[in-house]
Design a protein around this motif. Sequence first.
Motif, mmCIF file in Angstrom:
data_model
loop_
_atom_site.group_PDB
_atom_site.id
_atom_site.type_symbol
_atom_site.label_atom_id
_atom_site.label_comp_id
_atom_site.label_asym_id
_atom_site.label_seq_id
_atom_site.Cartn_x
_atom_site.Cartn_y
_atom_site.Cartn_z
ATOM 1 N N GLN A 1 0.844 -1.198 0.000
ATOM 2 C CA GLN A 1 0.000 0.000 0.000
ATOM 3 C C GLN A 1 0.884 1.253 0.000
ATOM 4 O O GLN A 1 0.630 2.216 -0.710
ATOM 5 C CB GLN A 1 -0.923 -0.007 1.226
ATOM 6 N N LYS A 2 1.982 1.194 0.805
ATOM 7 C CA LYS A 2 2.927 2.321 0.858
ATOM 8 C C LYS A 2 3.530 2.567 -0.517
ATOM 9 O O LYS A 2 3.695 3.699 -0.974
ATOM 10 C CB LYS A 2 4.052 2.005 1.853
ATOM 11 N N LYS A 3 3.922 1.463 -1.159
ATOM 12 C CA LYS A 3 4.510 1.574 -2.505
ATOM 13 C C LYS A 3 3.517 2.249 -3.451
ATOM 14 O O LYS A 3 3.885 3.115 -4.260
ATOM 15 C CB LYS A 3 4.886 0.183 -3.029
ATOM 16 N N ASP B 1 1.104 4.323 -2.599
ATOM 17 C CA ASP B 1 0.925 5.742 -2.230
ATOM 18 C C ASP B 1 2.080 6.607 -2.741
ATOM 19 O O ASP B 1 1.900 7.786 -3.033
ATOM 20 C CB ASP B 1 0.803 5.888 -0.699
ATOM 21 N N LYS B 2 3.281 6.022 -2.785
ATOM 22 C CA LYS B 2 4.464 6.806 -3.171
ATOM 23 C C LYS B 2 4.669 6.870 -4.685
ATOM 24 O O LYS B 2 5.515 7.602 -5.181
ATOM 25 C CB LYS B 2 5.720 6.157 -2.570
#
Length: 517
Positions: A292-294, A296-297
């Motif tokens: 999910q972080k990947k 978002d970035k």
Amino acid sequence: MILNVKNLSHGFGDRAIFEDVSFRLLKGEHIGLIGANGEGKSTFMNIITGKLMPDEGTVEWAKNVRVGYLDQHAVLEKGMTIRDVLKSAFAFLFDIEASMNQMFDQMGEASPEEMERLLEETGTCQEMLEHHDFYMIDAKVDEVARALGLSDIGLERDVTELSGGQRTKVLMAKLLLEKPDILLLDEPTNYLDEQHIEWLKRYLNEYENAFILISHDIPFLNSVVNLIYHMENQKLDRYPGDYDKFQEVYAMKKAQLEAAYNRQQQEISELKDFVARNKARVATRNMAMARQKKLDKMDMIELAKEKPKPEFHFRTARACAKVIFETSDLVIGYGEPLSKPLNIRMERGQRIALTGANGIGKTTLLKSLLGLIPPYSGTVQRGDYQYIGYFEQEAAPDNTMTCIEEIWQEFPSLTQYEVRSALAKCGLTTKHIESQVRVLSGGEQAKVRLCKIINTETNILLLDEPTNHLDVDAKEELKRALQEYKGSILLICHESEFYQDVVDEVWNCQEWSTKIP
């Protein structure tokens, strides 16, 4: 560096035209500024020449740079002859000569120190005049006037008596005589005929200074530029080489971007899918969070919205009578005859291009055949059942109607949705459709005029320079639509690569004109 434009942003109302655009011009660069109608090419010219203040950003010219701008809207004073306008290109030299003569007058009663200063200054003036060929001005004026076909109009003619095309030639001749450090040319071939376009081609190829040229005439662009700046989606991109080279690189860049976009979309859907399936399970929650972080970035790749390409489909009316027009000793002209007596006829199914230099009466002939203006002498017989689509070269300058109102006035039975979609089919965006016609670019105005003709049933098209101002896509589509049209065509045009695929015969109007071009 001659010109440096930094972080330029500009818009009209809620319509952004440039977003953080930067541009630099170096000595000797021959730039073609290209882009679809309405992308802001003329606005860009107005900003760099200081006619328009940008919303944001800076425009810096090098010191003492002389800029020459071919502006279609320059005002020519009544009472000035063509020769006066051309000689005004050298106004700064005449000023130098006047101050030099003044200093000679002062020498009579000057003290020795004063005399030395005056001699030095007059020497500098003399050098300046010789450097700029001041004593050959008349020969230079005559040479450029001849090359652009002005000598035959007569250099003593009052400039306010000239046609639009002739005025443009006068302004261009003046500009070329000024030999500025940078030339800015906005569609210079629009009002030139083939022989003068050839001369301008040679002139620009030998031009040692820099120029920026806006043009939709591809063969012309290819023969004179060595750098392309492409204006699209509020950006300005630089491509070394000519137009053909630009198209090659642009297509490649577009394909690469689409491939990268598709790869990224694939990756996004896989990551989203993984997160959705695994975020609820304790054992896999951390992996899901990492993905999910990947997500978002991730730097999202955006594809530019495809511009609407125009679609033209002429509607045809029932067939007209066999003879479209037949003239008997027709002489055209307003105050004076522009032609020899003409005995010409056109029959149903003929497709004819009228060619020849500007100002010899091609538009006047069309209007005389249409009955919009009376003949100077002689007669025109027109056949029956004629449904004519007439495309005029220029729109009325003080028209305050919006595009929607303009089309609605012509077709009152259409719904607003139908009016909007008719304009959209001609390649106009929602923002343009709601604007007043007069604030649109020349190309967009031409599309509004074409929209009227396309949606009317016709069996004869009379088109006066329909390709002026039209961008490459619109020109291609117009050519295709005319090839498919079932009626008769009489077309004034100076772009041979456009008309030779549309018509069966070419009439050279210079053969019957009393005006030498």
